[in-house]
Design an enzyme around this catalytic site. Sequence first.
Site, short mmCIF file in Angstrom:
data_model
loop_
_atom_site.label_atom_id
_atom_site.label_comp_id
_atom_site.label_asym_id
_atom_site.label_seq_id
_atom_site.Cartn_x
_atom_site.Cartn_y
_atom_site.Cartn_z
N ASP A 288 27.97 19.74 30.00
CA ASP A 288 29.37 19.62 30.38
C ASP A 288 30.06 18.63 29.43
O ASP A 288 29.51 17.59 29.09
CB ASP A 288 29.49 19.13 31.83
N ASN B 280 31.69 25.57 42.30
CA ASN B 280 33.02 25.51 42.88
C ASN B 280 33.64 26.91 42.89
O ASN B 280 33.56 27.63 41.90
CB ASN B 280 33.91 24.56 42.07
N GLU C 115 37.97 24.84 38.17
CA GLU C 115 38.91 24.75 37.05
C GLU C 115 38.77 25.92 36.09
O GLU C 115 39.75 26.39 35.53
CB GLU C 115 38.64 23.46 36.25
N VAL C 116 37.55 26.32 35.83
CA VAL C 116 37.31 27.38 34.83
C VAL C 116 36.94 28.67 35.56
O VAL C 116 35.95 28.70 36.30
CB VAL C 116 36.19 26.96 33.85
N HIS D 114 30.08 29.63 37.33
CA HIS D 114 29.13 28.70 36.73
C HIS D 114 28.52 27.83 37.81
O HIS D 114 29.14 27.55 38.83
CB HIS D 114 29.79 27.81 35.67
N HIS E 230 26.86 24.03 38.23
CA HIS E 230 26.62 22.71 37.65
C HIS E 230 25.22 22.27 38.05
O HIS E 230 24.81 22.44 39.21
CB HIS E 230 27.60 21.68 38.24
P1 AMP Z 1 34.75 23.59 37.71
O1 AMP Z 1 35.68 22.57 38.27
O2 AMP Z 1 33.58 23.87 38.61
O3 AMP Z 1 35.46 24.85 37.27
O4 AMP Z 1 34.09 22.91 36.45
C1 AMP Z 1 34.45 23.19 35.13
C2 AMP Z 1 33.67 22.24 34.26
O5 AMP Z 1 33.76 22.70 32.92
C3 AMP Z 1 34.17 20.80 34.27
O6 AMP Z 1 33.11 19.95 34.69
C4 AMP Z 1 34.56 20.54 32.81
O7 AMP Z 1 34.26 19.24 32.39
C5 AMP Z 1 33.75 21.59 32.07
N1 AMP Z 1 34.28 22.02 30.79
C6 AMP Z 1 35.55 22.39 30.51
N2 AMP Z 1 35.65 22.75 29.23
C7 AMP Z 1 34.42 22.61 28.67
C8 AMP Z 1 33.87 22.82 27.38
N3 AMP Z 1 34.62 23.25 26.35
N4 AMP Z 1 32.56 22.56 27.19
C9 AMP Z 1 31.79 22.11 28.20
N5 AMP Z 1 32.24 21.90 29.45
C10 AMP Z 1 33.54 22.14 29.68
#
Ligand code: AMP
Length: 121
Positions: free
Chosen positions: A33, A91, A99-100, A104, A106
């Site tokens: 991450d 999440n 967020e993404v 995924h 973690h």
């Molecule tokens: P979530 O809130 O579960 O969607 O987590 C998304 C995660 O992706 C967060 O912990 C971010 O820090 C991580 N993240 C976002 N962009 C990148 C990236 N380019 N490379 C690695 N991790 C990322």
Amino acid sequence: MSYDDNNIFARILRGEIPCKKVFEDEWVLAFHDIRPQAPVHVLVIPKGKYVAMDDFSAKASADEIAGFFRAVGEVARLLGLPAKGYRILANQGRDGGQEVPHFHVHIFGGRPLGRMIAQAG
Ligand code: AMP
């Protein structure tokens, strides 16, 4: 929610954005991450186009689901985490704080991880 081909993890999978890769096989890519929240904080993402857990659990094949969760365990072993322990977290959507929009998991480890979830407020 339909899958966004330009989300950041889709771009990492296509090699358009670099990542610190930990593991890759036919089902998953795992990488560190970018904003680690524990000494070990690795993300495992399926290679298929799934927005989140709801999408993945409903639409992925049995092979994809098995491949994905076997890989999560394999990555944790590669990171040396099982003996002391670790946490996995996924999440989903707004209340989950996602967020993404590419499914995924973690993997957190490397220290005692405290309470399970933050208190609301
Ligand atoms: P979530 O809130 O579960 O969607 O987590 C998304 C995660 O992706 C967060 O912990 C971010 O820090 C991580 N993240 C976002 N962009 C990148 C990236 N380019 N490379 C690695 N991790 C990322």
